[in-house]
Design a protein around this motif. Structure first.
Motif, short mmCIF file in Angstrom:
data_model
loop_
_atom_site.label_atom_id
_atom_site.label_comp_id
_atom_site.label_asym_id
_atom_site.label_seq_id
_atom_site.Cartn_x
_atom_site.Cartn_y
_atom_site.Cartn_z
N ALA A 369 -46.92 33.56 -43.58
CA ALA A 369 -46.61 32.33 -44.33
C ALA A 369 -47.32 31.14 -43.67
O ALA A 369 -47.91 30.30 -44.36
CB ALA A 369 -45.11 32.11 -44.37
N ARG A 370 -47.26 31.07 -42.34
CA ARG A 370 -47.93 29.97 -41.63
C ARG A 370 -49.43 30.00 -41.86
O ARG A 370 -50.07 28.95 -42.06
CB ARG A 370 -47.62 30.05 -40.13
N GLN A 371 -50.01 31.21 -41.83
CA GLN A 371 -51.46 31.33 -42.00
C GLN A 371 -51.87 30.89 -43.40
O GLN A 371 -52.89 30.19 -43.57
CB GLN A 371 -51.88 32.77 -41.76
N ILE A 372 -51.10 31.28 -44.42
CA ILE A 372 -51.40 30.87 -45.80
C ILE A 372 -51.35 29.35 -45.91
O ILE A 372 -52.23 28.73 -46.53
CB ILE A 372 -50.43 31.52 -46.78
N LEU A 373 -50.33 28.74 -45.33
CA LEU A 373 -50.20 27.27 -45.39
C LEU A 373 -51.35 26.59 -44.64
O LEU A 373 -51.89 25.58 -45.12
CB LEU A 373 -48.85 26.85 -44.80
N ASP A 374 -51.73 27.14 -43.50
CA ASP A 374 -52.87 26.59 -42.75
C ASP A 374 -54.13 26.64 -43.60
O ASP A 374 -54.87 25.64 -43.72
CB ASP A 374 -53.09 27.38 -41.46
N ASP A 375 -54.40 27.81 -44.18
CA ASP A 375 -55.62 28.00 -44.96
C ASP A 375 -55.65 27.12 -46.20
O ASP A 375 -56.72 26.74 -46.68
CB ASP A 375 -55.76 29.46 -45.38
N ALA A 376 -54.45 26.79 -46.72
CA ALA A 376 -54.38 25.95 -47.91
C ALA A 376 -54.43 24.46 -47.58
O ALA A 376 -54.39 23.62 -48.49
CB ALA A 376 -53.10 26.26 -48.69
N GLY A 377 -54.51 24.14 -46.30
CA GLY A 377 -54.64 22.73 -45.91
C GLY A 377 -53.34 22.03 -45.63
O GLY A 377 -53.32 20.80 -45.46
N TYR A 378 -52.24 22.78 -45.54
CA TYR A 378 -50.94 22.18 -45.21
C TYR A 378 -50.74 22.31 -43.70
O TYR A 378 -50.32 23.36 -43.20
CB TYR A 378 -49.82 22.89 -45.96
N LYS A 379 -51.05 21.24 -42.96
CA LYS A 379 -51.01 21.30 -41.50
C LYS A 379 -50.13 20.19 -40.93
O LYS A 379 -49.95 19.14 -41.54
CB LYS A 379 -52.42 21.20 -40.94
N ASP A 380 -49.57 20.47 -39.77
CA ASP A 380 -48.72 19.49 -39.10
C ASP A 380 -49.63 18.57 -38.31
O ASP A 380 -49.91 18.79 -37.13
CB ASP A 380 -47.72 20.20 -38.19
N VAL A 381 -50.05 17.52 -38.94
CA VAL A 381 -51.03 16.61 -38.35
C VAL A 381 -50.44 15.79 -37.22
O VAL A 381 -51.08 15.58 -36.18
CB VAL A 381 -51.62 15.67 -39.44
N ASP A 382 -49.20 15.30 -37.39
CA ASP A 382 -48.62 14.40 -36.39
C ASP A 382 -47.74 15.11 -35.37
O ASP A 382 -47.13 14.45 -34.51
CB ASP A 382 -47.83 13.28 -37.07
N GLY A 383 -47.63 16.43 -35.47
CA GLY A 383 -46.90 17.19 -34.46
C GLY A 383 -45.40 17.04 -34.49
O GLY A 383 -44.72 17.35 -33.50
#
Length: 616
Positions: A369-383
């Motif tokens: 699930a995390r990998q799919i979200l990463d690949d789709a551009g949904y990233k935790d930018v501000d940590g």
């Protein structure tokens, strides 16, 4: 002896006698409670020798008008009051004669001819004829009554040939013609109701004139619904005189009432209560075959007017949600083991069920699930632990669950944790079913503006898959559809399956539709919960499970089936003296207690009498 003199004699022993008399009064009070509890009529203490069956429901019907009501238990009541054209066999739910005794279809599959029984009457004494059947189907079609329109799709018209024969014409072959849940209505009553009123304001208030084995004669909202047996029913009079559905808001209260004999059966027994009842003598518990599923639904309305979070239009996001959910744990924790993990929208009990192969299944895999979200551009930018969209907005969504289901609320809490683990924040809110319907079908003026993101809800399958499959078509947006998801290929296949009468040819079409919906992930089907019910087998016999030929050694439902109501026709007391309420055992026990207490008082008086007299 005056009261004053007698009182003077007993004063020295007052504590002893007060205790004894209090016990008698308490016992008499209990007897009164028992009598009230076993009273088979909410309006009269004297039952007049009637045999009355009482069943507890945790959910009350929403409307007795078949063109307005939408809850599953409405269909149980409607079927008790109105015959279907074709019924459902109790063994395997296959077609069986009901109002129609025989039927045939033309070689091109477009003309169905039904032969009706000639001994059916309406509950006001009028005969049931083919004109009533033709009227019912034409009434739905001509007035575009959407509540039952899914059963009349492709029907162009119905025609009464004579009193006992009706022809139904279709624009194309109709696969579910023999599996429709359409109550046949009396033309002489409903012809006076406009189509607009039928779909909005008409209440169909009791007493309802139908042709079924029972007649709804009273509905005290929030309390009970009372049905009386139709002694002139063509299939023979039911063995009970009345059925009363008692409505509960507290599952523990319903459980205790079943134990005490206030009611004879209970539907939607709590999971903890079900375990208690398993060890209760005289009560049979039934973990019935599942014809329903609970799902995490997502708002996929692809329209600028939608008020849902736009990330839900991204199939990758929805697939990630599906991988983040642990269905095994939902079944084990939220449903306490009274469910099996879910997959697709057609339940395993159906011959049309499709189970995804292992390499296509949404297993619990948070890393994927995390990998799919990463690949789709949904990233935790501000940590901060919450991902952002490619546009920089935090991935925060609303999740709703209804207050009538503890299991759904628990599932919601679990889902909040699982989605948090993959960087998605959910705000869980518990609300009434009505409030959820309000946001799912919200309108701003005349514009459809569904105002929700995710919800945990449920569906109940019918025997034929057509209704469930139809939910996910463009025609059902603003209708039965909740997710508002559609797909062109799916819709094309839906037309084909609707027109394929041969089950063997229809099966691959239905299963391909399930695969498409599954992969597009508008739902995460969580579990297939078993229907938990319990009923009194100490005092009652003739309970009917439907289907009796359930798969995998399971048992069908006894108290709650949309398709077959035989249990209410054939259940009867084991002894001629039982007249309902099933607490006939309470009265003798209480009377024995009273007798014992009275004897104790007499004994005390005899032993203390001489001393008391002397004290005077």
């Amino acid at each position: 002896m005056s009261r004053k003199t007698r009182a003077r004699h007993v004063i020295p022993r007052l504590p002893v006698l007060v205790a004894a008399v209090s016990a008698v009064v308490l016992a008499l009070g209990l007897m009164g409670v028992a009598l009230a509890a076993s009273s088979p009529s909410p309006t009269a203490a004297d039952d007049g020798g009637r045999t009355i069956l009482r069943v507890g429901w945790m959910q009350e019907p929403d409307n007795l008008n078949p063109f307005v009501g939408y809850q599953a238990n409405n269909y149980v009541v409607w079927h008790m009051n109105y015959d279907f054209l074709v019924g459902f066999d109790d063994k395997d739910l296959g077609p069986r004669p009901e109002l129609a005794t025989d039927w045939e279809v033309s070689p091109d599959g477009k003309v169905w001819t039904f032969t009706l029984r000639d001994d059916a009457t309406w509950q006001d004494g009028e005969p049931v004829t083919a004109s009533d059947v033709a009227f019912t189907f034409n009434y739905v079609i001509e007035n575009e009554l959407h509540n039952l329109a899914t059963y009349t799709d492709s029907i162009t018209r119905a025609e009464a040939v004579d009193d006992t024969h009706v022809k139904i014409y279709t624009s194309a072959p109709k696969a579910n013609m023999l599996r429709t849940l359409v109550p046949i209505l009396p033309e002489h009553i409903w012809s006076k109701v406009s189509g607009k009123a039928a779909s909005t304001s008409y209440q169909n208030a009791p007493p309802i004139i139908g042709n079924g084995p029972f007649q709804v004669v009273e509905w005290s909202r929030g309390k009970y619904m009372r049905l009386v047996a139709n002694k002139d029913y063509w299939g023979g009079a039911p063995k009970v005189d009345e059925v009363i559905f008692d409505f509960y808001t507290n599952a523990d209260t319903m459980l205790q009432d079943l134990k005490l004999g206030v009611i004879d059966g209970a539907v939607d027994v709590s999971m903890a209560g079900f375990k208690q009842l398993q060890d209760t003598p005289g009560i049979t518990t039934n973990e019935a075959t599942s014809w329903s599923f609970n799902e995490l639904a997502m708002n996929c309305y692809d329209n600028p007017d939608s008020k849902g979070n736009p990330v839900l239009l991204d199939v990758r996001f929805r697939q990630a949600v599906n991988y983040a959910v642990d269905r095994e744990k939902v079944a084990k924790v939220a449903f306490q083991g009274f469910a099996v993990p879910g997959s697709t929208v057609i339940v395993p009990a159906s011959d049309y069920h499709w189970e995804p192969p292992a390499d296509q299944a949404f297993t619990y895999d948070p890393e994927k699930a995390r990998q799919i979200l990463d690949d789709a551009g949904y990233k935790d930018v501000d940590g901060d632990g919450v991902r952002e969209t490619p546009q920089g907005k935090p991935l925060t969504l609303r999740l709703y669950a209804t207050n009538d289901s503890v299991a759904n609320q628990t599932a919601g809490k679990l889902i909040v944790g699982w989605l948090r683990d993959v960087g998605v924040k959910l705000d869980l809110q518990v609300m009434s079913f009505g409030a959820l319907m309000d946001v799912q079908y919200e309108y701003t003026g005349d514009t459809f503006t569904p105002n929700w993101d995710m919800c945990v809800l449920y569906w109940m399958n019918e025997v034929d898959p057509n209704f469930m499959l139809n939910v996910f078509t463009p025609e059902q947006i603003q209708g039965w559809s909740d997710s508002n998801w559609t797909d062109p290929e799916y819709s094309k296949l839906n037309v084909r399956q609707m027109e394929t009468i041969d089950p063997a040819e229809r099966l691959p079409l239905v299963q391909e539709m399930q695969r498409i919906f599954y992969e597009d992930a508008a739902y995460a089907v969580l579990v297939y919960p078993h229907q938990l019910e319990a009923y009194n087998t100490r005092d009652w016999q003739g309970w009917v499970s439907v289907p009796s030929d359930a798969p995998d050694g399971e048992q069908g439902a006894v108290l709650y089936s949309l398709n077959n109501i035989d249990t209410y026709r054939f259940v009867e007391p084991k002894s001629a003296g039982a007249t309902g309420g099933s607490s006939t055992w309470v009265l003798p026990v209480v009377i024995a207690a009273v007798v014992a207490m009275v004897a104790a008082v007499v004994l005390v008086r005899r032993r203390r009498g001489h001393a008391e007299t002397e004290a005077g």
